[in-house]
Design an enzyme around this catalytic site. Structure first.
Site, mmCIF file in Angstrom:
data_model
loop_
_atom_site.group_PDB
_atom_site.id
_atom_site.type_symbol
_atom_site.label_atom_id
_atom_site.label_comp_id
_atom_site.label_asym_id
_atom_site.label_seq_id
_atom_site.Cartn_x
_atom_site.Cartn_y
_atom_site.Cartn_z
ATOM 1 C CE LYS A 1 -3.972 -2.240 2.188
ATOM 2 N NZ LYS A 1 -4.692 -2.381 0.905
ATOM 3 C CD GLU B 1 -6.891 -8.588 -1.376
ATOM 4 O OE1 GLU B 1 -7.628 -9.481 -1.839
ATOM 5 O OE2 GLU B 1 -6.297 -8.703 -0.310
ATOM 6 C CB CYS C 1 -7.250 -12.802 0.573
ATOM 7 S SG CYS C 1 -5.887 -12.077 -0.357
ATOM 8 C CD GLU D 1 -3.488 -3.494 -2.288
ATOM 9 O OE1 GLU D 1 -3.363 -2.561 -1.477
ATOM 10 O OE2 GLU D 1 -3.507 -4.693 -1.964
#
Length: 490
Positions: A162, A252, A286, A464
């Site tokens: 990030k 996300e 994830c 991202e």
């Protein structure tokens, strides 16, 4: 006395005490040891961080592109020099095996920072001719102060994913790590300061998402929020960000990703891929491919290969380099995963492997859940529909390509998908029909810096990594220039 004492906030280039005495505990999930007492930021601390970030961002944005690039590149060097130390801290805080954190978490985070450090001088505008006497040019300008909110599974990696594009584009970032795993993000703030980042350009506020996260997302002077976490929380973050000041957002979020094994696939390779797609990081990824679709005629053979590989998993003390499967991130999360396992049994799925908490010997001290494989699963089962975020694989059988594509897409999520086949035309045909933002063919899980990652449907907004993410941290200013006369209608 906790091993790492009391952890303070990081604001304006230094550690500072929070505005209250409230703290929370950082706990080693492998042993239950209290690692640190972490201070909780107050709303006044949020204001200090925003003011600091605004000051620092002006200094940072005024630097030349090469100056910013060099500072970020120095941070990369420091990260690599301190890799093993940071990896062990990540292992203690998250429970992930050191054999993973040493070679993945800091390494891949540093790769992303290096990638964006190289792109800083490439942030360019356009020149658009209109006519002989007039043209338009555009500038890509930084947004200002941005916010990153991290998840607990990859703390320092997510902080770098990030902050790297945000800082490269000339912004400041206030980062709020997960309350469960806060320690390495504070170290990252130290490293940025050591590398020469102006004070305030990367601040870290620790505390709960319900309080600190909300104060940040609702703050009127924050220009963008990048969030990683669950879909339910992501919707709340997005709503508060847009209702306060129309902030830009990157989300996300969750997934329930399908892995489709075709009838021509190399079954050993497919089994290896399925193992990595379900049990790496103890299943707390994830993008995990937890719905494994296998041709009905191959199911028994595939089950045998999976059972053989599960038996080779080395669960144990995550600090031991021989271990490749650690505990879950917290005892609370362990109970959540165990409840899903119980639900799977209750709804009729057959347990092929695992299905319980590990309690023998030292396992009893930690949040260990056995690698679990359910088979004979159906699409309507809870374990097949809902994100578990743990070491739980569901095997489902299918008959035709058309059927498996339809079933793979029958989910509210769309984060990732994969196909195992030796027919490259078939691979692309299936992948192009799958509703997912991150896809793999005969592989799973790698997310290099160059690859944009993000989901479809309820799995996210924006991307991202990759070149496109850098643009998301800028805004375009268009300027028309008239070199000749100007004719007014009045």
């Amino acid at each position: 006395m906790a091993r790492f004492g009391t952890q303070k906030l990081y604001i304006d280039g230094a550690y500072v005490d929070a505005g209250s005495d409230a703290t929370f505990e950082a706990i080693n999930p492998a042993t239950g040891e209290v690692l640190a007492h972490v201070q909780r930021a107050t709303q006044a601390d949020v204001e200090k961080a925003v003011e600091s970030a605004e000051r620092g961002q002006k200094v940072w944005a005024a630097m030349t592109a090469m100056q910013r690039s060099r500072i970020l590149r120095r941070a990369v060097d420091i990260l690599r020099e301190r890799n093993d130390e940071l990896a062990m801290l990540e292992t203690l805080d998250t429970g992930k095996s050191y054999s993973e954190t040493r070679y993945v978490d800091i390494v891949t985070g540093a790769d992303v920072l290096e990638y964006y450090a190289g792109l800083v001088p490439a942030i360019e505008g356009e020149q658009i001719p209109l006519r002989e006497s007039s043209f338009v040019y555009t500038r890509r300008e930084p947004l200002g102060v941005t916010v990153g909110i991290g998840a607990w599974n990859y703390p320092i990696q997510i902080a770098l994913w990030k902050s790297a594009p945000a800082l490269a584009a000339g912004n400041a970032m206030i980062f709020k790590p997960s309350e469960v795993t806060s320690l390495t993000t504070l170290k990252l703030a130290e490293i940025f300061t050591e590398a020469g980042l102006p004070n305030g350009v990367f601040n870290v506020l620790t505390g709960s998402g319900r309080e600190v996260g909300t104060w940040l997302t609702e703050h009127p002077r924050i220009e963008k929020v990048s969030f990683t976490g669950g879909t339910t929380t992501g919707k709340k973050v997005m709503a508060s960000a847009s209702s306060s000041s129309l902030k830009e957002v990157t989300m996300e979020l969750g997934g329930k990703s399908p892995l489709i094994i075709c009838d021509d696939a190399d079954l050993d390779k497919a089994a290896d891929i399925a193992m990595m797609a379900n049990f790496y990081s103890s299943g707390q990824v994830c993008t995990n491919g937890t719905r494994v679709f296998v041709p009905a005629a191959m199911k028994a053979a595939f089950e045998a290969k999976i059972a053989e590989r599960v038996a080779r998993i080395r669960a144990g003390n995550p600090e031991d380099e021989n271990t490749n499967f650690g505990p879950l991130v917290s005892f609370q999360h362990m109970e959540s995963v165990l409840s899903y396992i119980a639900k799977g049994k209750e709804e009729g799925a057959r347990v092929l492997c695992g299905g319980e908490r590990l309690t023998a010997g030292d396992f009893a001290k930690g949040a260990f859940v056995a690698p679990t494989v359910f088979t004979d699963c159906t699409d309507d089962m809870t374990i097949v529909k809902e994100e578990i975020f743990g070491p739980v694989m569901s095997i489902l059988s299918y008959e035709t390509e058309e059927e498996v594509i339809r079933r793979a897409n029958d989910t509210e999520y769309g984060l990732a998908a994969g196909v195992c086949t030796n027919d490259i035309s078939r691979a692309h045909r299936i992948i192009h029909k799958l509703e997912a933002g991150i896809c793999w063919i005969n592989a799973w899980g790698e997310s290099p810096a160059e690859m944009p990652v993000g989901g479809y449907k309820q799995s996210g907004v924006g991307r991202e990594n990759g070149v496109s993410s850098l643009a998301q941290y800028t805004r375009i200013k268009s300027v028309q220039v008239e070199l000749g006369g100007y004719n007014s209608v009045f």
